[in-house]
Design a protein around this motif. Structure first.
Motif, PDB file in Angstrom:
ATOM      1  N   UNK A   1      64.917 128.958  13.504  1.00 37.75           N
ATOM      2  CA  UNK A   1      66.319 128.679  13.189  1.00 37.75           C
ATOM      3  C   UNK A   1      66.849 129.807  12.312  1.00 37.75           C
ATOM      4  N   UNK A   2      67.253 130.897  12.945  1.00 34.99           N
ATOM      5  CA  UNK A   2      67.702 132.082  12.226  1.00 34.99           C
ATOM      6  C   UNK A   2      69.066 132.538  12.720  1.00 34.99           C
ATOM      7  N   UNK A   3      69.763 133.245  11.868  1.00 38.15           N
ATOM      8  CA  UNK A   3      71.090 133.778  12.178  1.00 38.15           C
ATOM      9  C   UNK A   3      71.016 134.647  13.437  1.00 38.15           C
ATOM     10  N   UNK A   4      72.010 134.444  14.345  1.00 40.65           N
ATOM     11  CA  UNK A   4      72.092 135.237  15.569  1.00 40.65           C
ATOM     12  C   UNK A   4      71.352 134.663  16.767  1.00 40.65           C
ATOM     13  N   UNK A   5      70.582 133.612  16.559  1.00 45.28           N
ATOM     14  CA  UNK A   5      69.819 133.003  17.649  1.00 45.28           C
ATOM     15  C   UNK A   5      70.725 132.039  18.415  1.00 45.28           C
ATOM     16  N   UNK A   6      70.635 132.079  19.761  1.00 43.45           N
ATOM     17  CA  UNK A   6      71.387 131.146  20.590  1.00 43.45           C
ATOM     18  C   UNK A   6      70.717 129.779  20.531  1.00 43.45           C
ATOM     19  N   UNK A   7      71.542 128.735  20.456  1.00 38.90           N
ATOM     20  CA  UNK A   7      71.024 127.378  20.334  1.00 38.90           C
ATOM     21  C   UNK A   7      71.794 126.459  21.291  1.00 38.90           C
ATOM     22  N   UNK A   8      71.067 125.575  21.927  1.00 36.48           N
ATOM     23  CA  UNK A   8      71.659 124.526  22.761  1.00 36.48           C
ATOM     24  C   UNK A   8      71.122 123.202  22.238  1.00 36.48           C
ATOM     25  N   UNK A   9      71.989 122.188  22.146  1.00 40.99           N
ATOM     26  CA  UNK A   9      71.536 120.887  21.694  1.00 40.99           C
ATOM     27  C   UNK A   9      72.243 119.783  22.458  1.00 40.99           C
ATOM     28  N   UNK A  10      71.569 118.645  22.532  1.00 43.17           N
ATOM     29  CA  UNK A  10      72.078 117.481  23.254  1.00 43.17           C
ATOM     30  C   UNK A  10      72.150 116.308  22.297  1.00 43.17           C
TER      31      UNK A  10
END
Length: 188
Positions: free
Chosen positions: A165-174
């Motif tokens: 969980x770092x700045x600039x990382x793409x994240x998808x959540x449901x």
């Protein structure tokens, strides 16, 4: 966001799993048909009680109405509404899949059976992490504003490249219909 081989494979597997679930559920909803022209067998006392219950249910048809997709606000965070319907199509075994774009730039996915009863409903979001502190991240939602998430410890974060969980990382959540995070996926 760039689609990568593993992302396509993961989505294919999710679609395949969902299709299998729908096929299984459709087999559970079929009712036996009666043959016309035959006389029914004599009723036993338990059958008579069952028929009385059915008659009461028929007298009040709204008591057993299946959950339907008529409510636009159902399962949405407060203040969020449906912006537009992206897709509304029939899928196998008389099921329908509806994808709606929300005002917070998430997507609500709803799958209903032939009787318009909801089989699956969740909210999907994607964006880029702008700030992270432990389990709490601030995300710039794709095409939208910022959201702050607190990822519960019981949720397994899918992170094949060990990005964290770092700045600039793409994240998808449901999110489920109760607004709880069900899954999180990180990509580079």
């Amino acid at each position: 966001m760039i689609f990568k081989k593993r992302t396509i494979q993961r989505r294919f597997h999710a679609t395949l799993l969902l299709t299998c679930l729908l096929i299984l559920l459709s087999g559970c909803t079929k009712t036996p048909t009666e043959t016309q022209g035959t006389t029914p067998p004599a009723e036993t006392p338990s059958q008579t009680e069952s028929n009385t219950t059915n008659n009461v249910e028929q007298a009040n048809p709204q008591a057993n109405q299946p959950e339907s997709t008529t409510s636009d606000a159902e399962g949405l965070p407060s203040g969020v509404t449906v912006k537009k319907v992206i897709k509304d199509e029939a899928i196998k075994n008389n099921y329908r899949k509806k994808v709606e774009l929300l005002t917070d730039d998430g997507k609500r996915i709803t799958i209903t059976d032939a009787s318009d009863k909801i089989v699956l409903r969740n909210l999907e979001y994607e964006g880029i992490i702008t700030e992270a502190t432990g389990n709490q991240v601030t995300v710039q939602v794709k095409n939208g504003g910022q959201q702050t998430l607190t990822i519960p410890s019981q949720v397994v974060i899918e992170d094949e490249d060990n990005l964290g969980l770092n700045k600039g990382v793409e994240i998808e959540w449901t999110l489920n219909t109760d607004g709880q995070i069900e899954s999180v996926e990180l990509e580079d």
